[in-house]
Design a protein around this motif. Structure first.
Motif, PDB file in Angstrom:
ATOM      1  N   GLU A 260      48.128  45.831  24.855  1.00 17.59           N
ATOM      2  CA  GLU A 260      48.367  44.385  24.852  1.00 17.59           C
ATOM      3  C   GLU A 260      48.056  43.783  26.215  1.00 17.59           C
ATOM      4  O   GLU A 260      47.460  42.703  26.308  1.00 17.59           O
ATOM      5  N   ASP A 261      48.434  44.487  27.285  1.00 20.47           N
ATOM      6  CA  ASP A 261      48.125  44.011  28.636  1.00 20.47           C
ATOM      7  C   ASP A 261      46.617  43.992  28.888  1.00 20.47           C
ATOM      8  O   ASP A 261      46.097  43.078  29.532  1.00 20.47           O
ATOM      9  N   GLU A 262      45.919  44.994  28.390  1.00 16.75           N
ATOM     10  CA  GLU A 262      44.464  45.080  28.569  1.00 16.75           C
ATOM     11  C   GLU A 262      43.709  44.094  27.685  1.00 16.75           C
ATOM     12  O   GLU A 262      42.520  43.852  27.892  1.00 16.75           O
ATOM     13  N   SER A 263      44.386  43.540  26.690  1.00 12.10           N
ATOM     14  CA  SER A 263      43.705  42.625  25.768  1.00 12.10           C
ATOM     15  C   SER A 263      43.132  41.414  26.492  1.00 12.10           C
ATOM     16  O   SER A 263      42.102  40.884  26.077  1.00 12.10           O
ATOM     17  N   ASP A 264      43.771  40.972  27.585  1.00 12.48           N
ATOM     18  CA  ASP A 264      43.223  39.844  28.354  1.00 12.48           C
ATOM     19  C   ASP A 264      41.804  40.156  28.821  1.00 12.48           C
ATOM     20  O   ASP A 264      40.898  39.341  28.671  1.00 12.48           O
ATOM     21  N   ARG A 265      41.626  41.346  29.389  1.00 10.77           N
ATOM     22  CA  ARG A 265      40.312  41.749  29.877  1.00 10.77           C
ATOM     23  C   ARG A 265      39.328  41.897  28.727  1.00 10.77           C
ATOM     24  O   ARG A 265      38.181  41.467  28.810  1.00 10.77           O
ATOM     25  N   LEU A 266      39.783  42.502  27.634  1.00 16.40           N
ATOM     26  CA  LEU A 266      38.912  42.676  26.473  1.00 16.40           C
ATOM     27  C   LEU A 266      38.405  41.337  25.951  1.00 16.40           C
ATOM     28  O   LEU A 266      37.215  41.183  25.648  1.00 16.40           O
ATOM     29  N   VAL A 267      39.302  40.377  25.844  1.00 17.91           N
ATOM     30  CA  VAL A 267      38.932  39.054  25.341  1.00 17.91           C
ATOM     31  C   VAL A 267      38.006  38.346  26.324  1.00 17.91           C
ATOM     32  O   VAL A 267      36.990  37.766  25.924  1.00 17.91           O
ATOM     33  N   THR A 268      38.325  38.400  27.604  1.00 20.58           N
ATOM     34  CA  THR A 268      37.475  37.770  28.618  1.00 20.58           C
ATOM     35  C   THR A 268      36.071  38.353  28.578  1.00 20.58           C
ATOM     36  O   THR A 268      35.075  37.621  28.615  1.00 20.58           O
TER      37      THR A 268
END
Length: 192
Positions: free
Chosen positions: A149-157
């Motif tokens: 969930e924390d890494e999702s920001d990077r994935l989405v960006t």
């Protein structure tokens, strides 16, 4: 056409060559433009159809984000003992049982991934991308799920910056989940 629709159409320009240019990304304004132009579809050139197709995608993403927020709220209220159900909330949006359950899961997942929810609402990612995040997060539990969930920001960006298709985005998410699982997904495959 009422005053809101007229105001929304201010940003719409139909050029002499039939090309439509849009200056407003507000989903409500886009929906008003689509409603206004719906009867004109039969005579539109290909470029205008492409613009309208993109507009439909923008509105669908926004509506999916709104539904995700509604179902997440319904889940929280139910956990507090309130008489509500996320699947019923989604079903009231016209979804069948299976899609309502999927929407409820999506809402729960997106609540924990606010960047993804915001990007979905803005139309920067589609509901397919959001579904991938929810599905891949569902493969994990505990601290590993939190890491995802924390890494999702990077994935989405990255997905937005690179214009990743849903299959390419799914591959990236699956690779991250496999790394977090520490066994390249072998344990997951053995369960199946």
């Amino acid at each position: 056409m009422d005053g809101r629709e007229r105001a929304a159409l201010v940003a719409l320009t139909m050029h002499d060559d039939g090309v439509i240019s849009v200056d407003d990304d507000d989903p409500v304004a886009i929906a008003a433009r689509l409603r206004h132009l719906e009867d004109e579809i039969a005579g539109m050139p290909a470029e205008a159809l492409d613009v309208m197709g993109a507009d439909v995608g923008q509105v669908k993403s926004w509506l999916s984000a709104v539904l995700a927020k509604l179902t997440a709220r319904a889940t929280r209220l139910q956990q507090q003992g309130q008489p509500t159900d996320a699947k019923k909330t989604a079903a009231r949006a016209g979804l069948g049982d299976r899609d309502a359950a999927k929407a409820a899961r999506l809402g729960d997942a997106m609540e924990k991934m606010p960047r993804a929810l915001g990007a979905l609402g803005d139309g920067d990612i589609g509901v397919g991308h959001a579904d991938v995040l929810a599905r891949q997060a569902g493969r994990l539990s505990g601290s590993k799920k939190k890491q995802f969930e924390d890494e999702s920001d990077r994935l989405v960006t990255d997905a937005i910056a690179e214009g990743l298709s849903v299959p390419d985005f799914e591959r990236r998410c699956r690779e991250l989940v496999d790394r977090l699982m520490g066994d390249d997904g072998i344990a997951e495959l053995e369960k199946q």
